[in-house]
Design an enzyme around this catalytic site. Sequence first.
Site, PDB file in Angstrom:
ATOM      1  CD  GLU A 163       0.379  -1.661   7.807  1.00  0.00           C
ATOM      2  OE1 GLU A 163       0.116  -0.852   8.715  1.00  0.00           O
ATOM      3  OE2 GLU A 163       0.870  -1.332   6.716  1.00  0.00           O
TER       4      GLU A 163
ATOM      5  CG  ASP B 175      -0.425  -0.137   2.510  1.00  0.00           C
ATOM      6  OD1 ASP B 175       0.812  -0.120   2.620  1.00  0.00           O
ATOM      7  OD2 ASP B 175      -1.190  -0.231   3.501  1.00  0.00           O
ATOM      8  CB  SER B 176       4.592   1.685  -0.178  1.00  0.00           C
ATOM      9  OG  SER B 176       4.786   0.528  -0.963  1.00  0.00           O
TER      10      SER B 176
ATOM     11  CD  GLU C 133       7.720  -0.248   7.742  1.00  0.00           C
ATOM     12  OE1 GLU C 133       6.760  -0.952   7.357  1.00  0.00           O
ATOM     13  OE2 GLU C 133       7.909   0.918   7.338  1.00  0.00           O
TER      14      GLU C 133
ATOM     15  CG  ASP D 227       0.479  -4.109   2.039  1.00  0.00           C
ATOM     16  OD1 ASP D 227       0.650  -4.970   2.923  1.00  0.00           O
ATOM     17  OD2 ASP D 227       1.256  -3.144   1.867  1.00  0.00           O
TER      18      ASP D 227
ATOM     19  CE  LYS E 123       3.328  -6.015   3.806  1.00  0.00           C
ATOM     20  NZ  LYS E 123       2.845  -4.806   4.501  1.00  0.00           N
TER      21      LYS E 123
HETATM   22  O1  KIV Z   1       3.545  -1.114   1.622  1.00  0.00           O
HETATM   23  C1  KIV Z   1       4.729  -1.469   1.629  1.00  0.00           C
HETATM   24  O2  KIV Z   1       5.512  -1.165   0.735  1.00  0.00           O
HETATM   25  C2  KIV Z   1       5.205  -2.261   2.757  1.00  0.00           C
HETATM   26  C3  KIV Z   1       6.680  -2.399   2.911  1.00  0.00           C
HETATM   27  C4  KIV Z   1       7.195  -1.250   3.688  1.00  0.00           C
HETATM   28  C5  KIV Z   1       7.074  -3.678   3.498  1.00  0.00           C
HETATM   29  O3  KIV Z   1       4.427  -2.721   3.551  1.00  0.00           O
END
Ligand code: KIV
Length: 272
Positions: free
Chosen positions: A122, A52-53, A189, A91, A120
């Site tokens: 969080e 989600d970056s 992280e 994510d 993934k």
């Molecule tokens: O969203 C993302 O890019 C991440 C990385 C920082 C692992 O979760």
Amino acid sequence: MSVQTDTSSKVTNATLKLMKEGGEKIAAMTAYDAAFAMVLDQAGVDFVLVGDSVGMVVQGRETTIPVTVDEIIYHTQLVSRGLSRALLMSDMPFMSYSSPHDCLSNAARIMKEGGAAMVKLEWGELEIDMVRRLTECGVPVCAHLGLTPQAIHKYGGYKVQGREAAAADKMLEDAAALEVAGADLLLLECVPTALARQITENAKVPVIGIGAGPDVDGQILVLYDVLDIAPGKRTRFSKNYMEGSNSIQNAVGKYISEVKDGAFPTEAYSFN
Ligand code: KIV
């Protein structure tokens, strides 16, 4: 032949576990489109995360919070077209897994419509239950602990997590509970090196670090940080691999070989 040098076969969840058992470092990066996904795949990255970056590095937003499930599905579709070997992880965006119904239906969409092989989540108080429910439904899950950017407004900034003894103990407990709940991978992280080492030693599943020191089972970085094109200030734990490289392919290849031989991250990219 080691798992990592067998570049012909597709990387699966089982491959990553074998790599941990065999002491082979796992090299991962984020990607958001087919062209970059192909570069990473051909360079030998083991898994690609549609993070989600995307909200920050592609959309130019200040946080990851506005990213939607539809956007993650769209970018997952693009990335899946560029991959032949690497595992594809995506994510689950902010608040897309805050109830069992949303969690299961959004994970199903990301896998069925997007093509992800793992999702993934969080860390939050609900995460253990959600990991258990996803596992019961056969969804491979990576649990993200430490600094979880979706909680940025709770933290009030991007800070190293687990420095105080109580917070470190809680993270050790959470990591163990997530593994019992069925997490296939843990991602840490911005965690002090010693704590990340302890979590990795305790875990049977692979532990991937970003700003978590060298003693984890693998590393992940945001592609645009590696290429030094991310908007805003560069994070202390990310390295600009374009410096000294004459192409994107070389920069990515250098990152992968430094992860594989343990040269990255050094102390300068880690926290105490
Ligand atoms: O969203 C993302 O890019 C991440 C990385 C920082 C692992 O979760």
